[in-house]
Design a protein around this motif. Structure first.
Motif, PDB file in Angstrom:
ATOM      1  N   ASN A   1      -2.541  -3.585   1.576  1.00  0.00           N
ATOM      2  CA  ASN A   1      -1.820  -2.788   0.627  1.00  0.00           C
ATOM      3  C   ASN A   1      -0.304  -2.810   1.147  1.00  0.00           C
ATOM      4  O   ASN A   1       0.396  -3.170   0.232  1.00  0.00           O
ATOM      5  N   THR A   2      -0.116  -2.390   2.320  1.00  0.00           N
ATOM      6  CA  THR A   2       1.321  -2.346   2.727  1.00  0.00           C
ATOM      7  C   THR A   2       2.023  -3.893   2.657  1.00  0.00           C
ATOM      8  O   THR A   2       3.168  -3.888   2.455  1.00  0.00           O
TER       9      THR A   2
ATOM     10  N   LEU B   1      -7.426  -2.323   5.024  1.00  0.00           N
ATOM     11  CA  LEU B   1      -7.137  -2.072   3.779  1.00  0.00           C
ATOM     12  C   LEU B   1      -5.630  -1.854   3.528  1.00  0.00           C
ATOM     13  O   LEU B   1      -5.218  -2.193   2.851  1.00  0.00           O
ATOM     14  N   GLU B   2      -5.468  -0.665   4.387  1.00  0.00           N
ATOM     15  CA  GLU B   2      -4.089   0.105   4.446  1.00  0.00           C
ATOM     16  C   GLU B   2      -3.104  -1.177   4.651  1.00  0.00           C
ATOM     17  O   GLU B   2      -2.082  -1.031   4.083  1.00  0.00           O
ATOM     18  N   LEU B   3      -3.236  -1.819   5.728  1.00  0.00           N
ATOM     19  CA  LEU B   3      -2.059  -2.785   6.174  1.00  0.00           C
ATOM     20  C   LEU B   3      -2.120  -4.090   4.944  1.00  0.00           C
ATOM     21  O   LEU B   3      -1.133  -4.521   4.597  1.00  0.00           O
TER      22      LEU B   3
ATOM     23  N   PRO C   1     -10.869   0.390   7.449  1.00  0.00           N
ATOM     24  CA  PRO C   1      -9.956   1.362   6.786  1.00  0.00           C
ATOM     25  C   PRO C   1      -8.591   0.838   6.913  1.00  0.00           C
ATOM     26  O   PRO C   1      -7.578   0.771   6.012  1.00  0.00           O
ATOM     27  N   ARG C   2      -7.926   0.583   8.119  1.00  0.00           N
ATOM     28  CA  ARG C   2      -6.731   0.249   8.516  1.00  0.00           C
ATOM     29  C   ARG C   2      -6.489  -1.117   7.908  1.00  0.00           C
ATOM     30  O   ARG C   2      -5.148  -1.424   7.609  1.00  0.00           O
TER      31      ARG C   2
END
Ligand code: B1M
Length: 221
Positions: free
Chosen positions: A27-28, A23-25, A20-21
């Motif tokens: 996108n960021t 994916l988040e990173l 999950p992290r």
């Protein structure tokens, strides 16, 4: 987070298999304007290399390798449309699979994405692809190129088996055969009778284009 912090965080979280992290990173990083190739070649791939090194040293085991691979695959799904952005007409058809006995697919998927980005129509026959599956795909899709990936020294011999079976089926002259994967070398590719070998995805794309061009020039002479 600045550029270097983002790269480091992506590297570290992939190493930990924190999907999950990651994916988040990812996108960021994209939102911050970072190129997909930077994310891939400066963070994700080096991180998986370190996963492999830890596995070899006995610091990581299969579960750690698996979750790191899943985290990378998730990021790859986000990067896919960015890497494959192209309006180009199809320049050829490419059947691609990981050989029988081998479940590694991240490298194969990356090659596929880059091929699609370069304008190839890619038919992915998946992992653990037996010789019959390659043969059926050649008959059905009439590709210009068949690509085979193997990531283990124990599955590399499947190249030779596949090429032998394709020849026996009378299809060897119909297709260009390319091989690749981490343990494969040019010498090995030559020894099994492949037409081409590439060490990474961008070289694979360049070589695929060259081999098709050569074949089409030969046919038109
Ligand atoms: Co596996 N694994 N693994 N693994 N795994 C390796 C490959 C290994 C090098 C790790 C190590 O020891 N350092 C080692 C192989 C050693 C060897 O034989 N030489 C290994 C092993 C031993 C195993 C198991 C046997 C472990 C066990 O069960 N005891 C087992 C085998 C399962 C099986 O297949 N039967 C196994 C399992 C797994 C997981 C399932 C846990 C997972 C796979 C997840 C997945 O793919 N969905 C996994 C992972 C993640 C790895 C590492 C860590 C990462 C692989 C990867 O995705 N790399 C890997 C270590 C490493 O590579 N450093 C390792 C990133 C990817 C972008 O690079 O795959 O090299 P790569 O692809 C490149 C090029 O090779 C090239 O372009 C790609 C992009 O640039 N390329 C081509 C690929 N295909 C091409 C085709 C072409 C041209 C170029 O033309 C057709």
């Amino acid at each position: 987070m600045n550029h270097d912090e983002l790269i480091k965080a992506l590297y570290d979280e992939t190493l930990l298999g924190n999907a999950p992290r990651v994916l988040e990173l990812t996108n960021t990083a994209i939102e911050s304007g970072m190129g997909p190739d930077t994310i891939l070649f400066d963070a994700l791939i080096p991180s998986l290399e370190e996963v492999g090194a830890r596995f070899e040293r006995g610091d990581y085991f299969v579960p750690e390798m698996l979750i790191a691979g899943k985290a990378m695959s998730g990021a790859l799904n986000i990067l896919r449309p960015l890497l494959a952005e192209t309006g180009a007409e199809s320049i050829g058809t490419y059947v691609m699979g990981t050989v029988k006995g081998d479940v590694h697919d991240i490298g194969k998927n990356l090659v596929n994405i880059m091929l699609e980005g370069a304008g190839f129509t890619v038919i992915d026959i998946g992992v653990q692809a037996a010789p019959e599956k390659f043969i059926a795909a050649i008959r059905e899709h009439k590709p210009d190129i068949v690509g085979m990936s193997a990531f283990l020294t124990t599955t590399m011999p499947m190249f030779k088996v596949n090429i032998h079976e394709i020849t026996k089926a009378g299809l060897r002259d119909e297709v260009i055969i390319m091989v690749g994967g981490a343990p494969v070398t040019q010498e090995y590719a030559d020894a099994v009778g492949a037409d081409g070998y590439a060490a990474d995805a961008s070289t694979a794309v360049r070589l695929a284009k060259d081999l098709i061009k050569k074949r089409r020039n030969l046919v038109s002479v």
